[in-house]
Scaffold this active site. Sequence first.
Site, PDB file in Angstrom:
ATOM      1  N   TYR A   1       0.838  -1.204   0.000  1.00 26.00           N
ATOM      2  CA  TYR A   1       0.000   0.000   0.000  1.00 26.00           C
ATOM      3  C   TYR A   1       0.875   1.257   0.000  1.00 26.00           C
ATOM      4  O   TYR A   1       0.657   2.178  -0.796  1.00 26.00           O
ATOM      5  CB  TYR A   1      -0.926   0.003   1.219  1.00 26.00           C
ATOM      6  CG  TYR A   1      -1.843   1.217   1.278  1.00 26.00           C
ATOM      7  CD1 TYR A   1      -3.095   1.195   0.688  1.00 26.00           C
ATOM      8  CD2 TYR A   1      -1.439   2.390   1.924  1.00 26.00           C
ATOM      9  CE1 TYR A   1      -3.939   2.297   0.741  1.00 26.00           C
ATOM     10  CE2 TYR A   1      -2.260   3.503   1.975  1.00 26.00           C
ATOM     11  CZ  TYR A   1      -3.513   3.447   1.381  1.00 26.00           C
ATOM     12  OH  TYR A   1      -4.320   4.551   1.414  1.00 26.00           O
TER      13      TYR A   1
ATOM     14  N   LYS B   1     -28.593   3.743  17.328  1.00 23.65           N
ATOM     15  CA  LYS B   1     -28.274   5.151  17.573  1.00 23.65           C
ATOM     16  C   LYS B   1     -26.915   5.191  18.271  1.00 23.65           C
ATOM     17  O   LYS B   1     -26.798   4.875  19.450  1.00 23.65           O
ATOM     18  CB  LYS B   1     -29.351   5.804  18.436  1.00 23.65           C
ATOM     19  CG  LYS B   1     -29.211   7.309  18.564  1.00 23.65           C
ATOM     20  CD  LYS B   1     -30.415   7.889  19.292  1.00 23.65           C
ATOM     21  CE  LYS B   1     -30.330   9.403  19.358  1.00 23.65           C
ATOM     22  NZ  LYS B   1     -29.172   9.874  20.119  1.00 23.65           N
TER      23      LYS B   1
ATOM     24  N   GLU C   1     -23.030   9.449  11.844  1.00 21.27           N
ATOM     25  CA  GLU C   1     -22.374   9.696  13.122  1.00 21.27           C
ATOM     26  C   GLU C   1     -20.883   9.428  12.995  1.00 21.27           C
ATOM     27  O   GLU C   1     -20.470   8.395  12.443  1.00 21.27           O
ATOM     28  CB  GLU C   1     -22.972   8.774  14.187  1.00 21.27           C
ATOM     29  CG  GLU C   1     -22.923   9.325  15.573  1.00 21.27           C
ATOM     30  CD  GLU C   1     -23.965  10.411  15.806  1.00 21.27           C
ATOM     31  OE1 GLU C   1     -23.973  10.972  16.915  1.00 21.27           O
ATOM     32  OE2 GLU C   1     -24.777  10.711  14.896  1.00 21.27           O
TER      33      GLU C   1
ATOM     34  N   LYS D   1     -34.812   4.947  23.268  1.00 24.74           N
ATOM     35  CA  LYS D   1     -33.588   5.000  24.058  1.00 24.74           C
ATOM     36  C   LYS D   1     -33.428   3.757  24.928  1.00 24.74           C
ATOM     37  O   LYS D   1     -34.400   3.129  25.342  1.00 24.74           O
ATOM     38  CB  LYS D   1     -33.589   6.253  24.955  1.00 24.74           C
ATOM     39  CG  LYS D   1     -33.696   7.565  24.190  1.00 24.74           C
ATOM     40  CD  LYS D   1     -32.574   7.777  23.199  1.00 24.74           C
ATOM     41  CE  LYS D   1     -31.267   8.140  23.850  1.00 24.74           C
ATOM     42  NZ  LYS D   1     -31.231   9.481  24.409  1.00 24.74           N
TER      43      LYS D   1
END
Length: 657
Positions: free
Chosen positions: A35, A112, A167, A306
Amino acid sequence: MIKNFEEYQNFTSLLKKMAYHYYVLDDPIATDEEYDTLYHQIKTYEEKNPGQIIPSSPTQRVGNGVLESFKKHKHLERMWSLDDIFDSQKLQEWINRIYKTYPKANFTCSPKFDGVSLNLYYDKGILQTATTRGDGIEGELVTPQAKTIPSIPLEIPYQKGIEIRGEVVITREDFEKINQERIQSKQNLFANPRNAAAGSLRQLDPKITAERKLKFIPWGLGKNDIKEGSFFKTINQILQYGFYPTPFVTFCPDIHTIQKLHDELVRMRHTYPIMLDGMVIMIDNIAAQKQMGFTIKSPRFACAYKFPAIEKSSKILSITLQVGRTGVITPVAELEPVEIEGATISRATLHNYSEIEKKDIKIKDTVIIIRSGDVIPKIIKPITSLRDGTQIDIIKPTQCPVCGSELLIEEIFIRCQNLSCKARVKESIIYFASKKALNIDGLGEKIVEQLFENKIISNILDLYSLDLEELLKLEGWQEKKAQNLLQSVKNTQNIQLWRLLNALGIEHIGEGASKKLAANFGLDIFKKTHDDIVALDGFGKEMAASVIDFGIVNKILIDKLFTIISPQAPQTTNVNMTIFTDKTIVLTGTLSKPRDQIASLLESLGAKITSNVSKNTDFIVYGINAGSKLDKANALKIKTLNEEELNKMLKDENIIF
């Protein structure tokens, strides 16, 4: 060595494939040496041929420049907050509300993650901007930093403009490694993985961001041209563009599969490499999402389920009294420090003295504390079996801890009524000047404290009579700093009305409510009645009472501020009177076009759109499954319009919709 552009293109494609497998899939197809060798060959070619550089080349991920500061950038479509639900009963209630309009609805559920929300905008397949969530309207532009994150593709095959949201996270393992490095270099430690992700993304030097192993996990879309279809299929298609494969995205046909996924994620939350704090549930049908639209604060088609809050125990050492800008005294428990999910908790709110009495909480009690995500830690109950006789009753104060004036003892709240109370005034000024309010640059908490202590300001109005010579006498002040502050205060003149309303800190009235008040009532807001305000969409009796009471108590302050600042009320687009001018209209049921579009059109014609049917309602426009609002309108003999009848009225006004 690379000989020509065609060879450069082929090698760049190969390097991108290597990078994707190594950084995103964690499945290397080449050794580090292979690489690195190819990377440097490509970089050498690009240095010799700068006009031929492919923008999505892996060499372009880290820029050379260091930013002086972050610029503000508006999202094309607002990044909304989600309403929270915490148990299966609330889940059932939420699902039932959806079924009233869409009885055959399916859902897409996804984890989440506890990280930093980021909005990526692509156009013609190229990453144009990356912006933090900010206040949902605008955030900080962090494009150079985002480009260093390998799981954010610099180029995607989708050619139309699209906002892809997700996120930015860091694994627990990489978080520990970063903190170990910071210990060695004697730097402050990050409190938890979320803080580490936020701190890493907000580095002015992108090279520092590149050193941190950040991941971007997509979870949704902002502005786009996708009008129908399945969200589940759409998000899975987007994941094929080179993003990190979002785990646990699940198509859920009913409440049972939703609850099953939730329970599974709860069981693994403590062992999963990335911190989870719940899951997102949304209607799968994209057209239905657009029809349901949004409330003032959140989408109607999605919610956050939640996880149960994490509980720990600690001992109350003492009680501190905080005086808020509305005068409410809040007792805060000072605790023996305890760690919850990577955060050290040493204080927790006790809300009010009624709550203390109800739960029988005492000083020196060992108590159960919960903290869920970013929610302020709170005390659930004392462990009375551990009492040893040293416990002390928590007594209601009778005098303000700051100004010493007698307190008003109400049924639930205790208030300082002294409008000149130092704590009240300081908190009011700090909020008034904050970014969420009038955004007076250079007037942070420490500066307000200094100006207050030196008796230069004693209330909000004093900001508009600040004197250059007085400022220059203060420690640490030079002419440039003083002039900048004076200019920042001056810049608040002619500011939008909603910003001033928000800056006043009226209880229960935030940014969204301030905008709605400004749009509907303009400069006459404090002349309106309780019925006028409660008729607004999304407003309740408590919000209306707050506006009315604030206007009465602070009339002199409001009049002077309006005179000094001359706030600008929103301009209505209708010039001529129409049949809808000054008419109060309620929209209900499923309509062929999104309610927001219909509401905006009617408002532009002078109408007032509300959510509650009352004797003051002039028209109700209804669609499929109109429900109780239509029944109430018929009972009150209010004129009802279906879409065909509405369109005919619009046509009579020479408006095609």
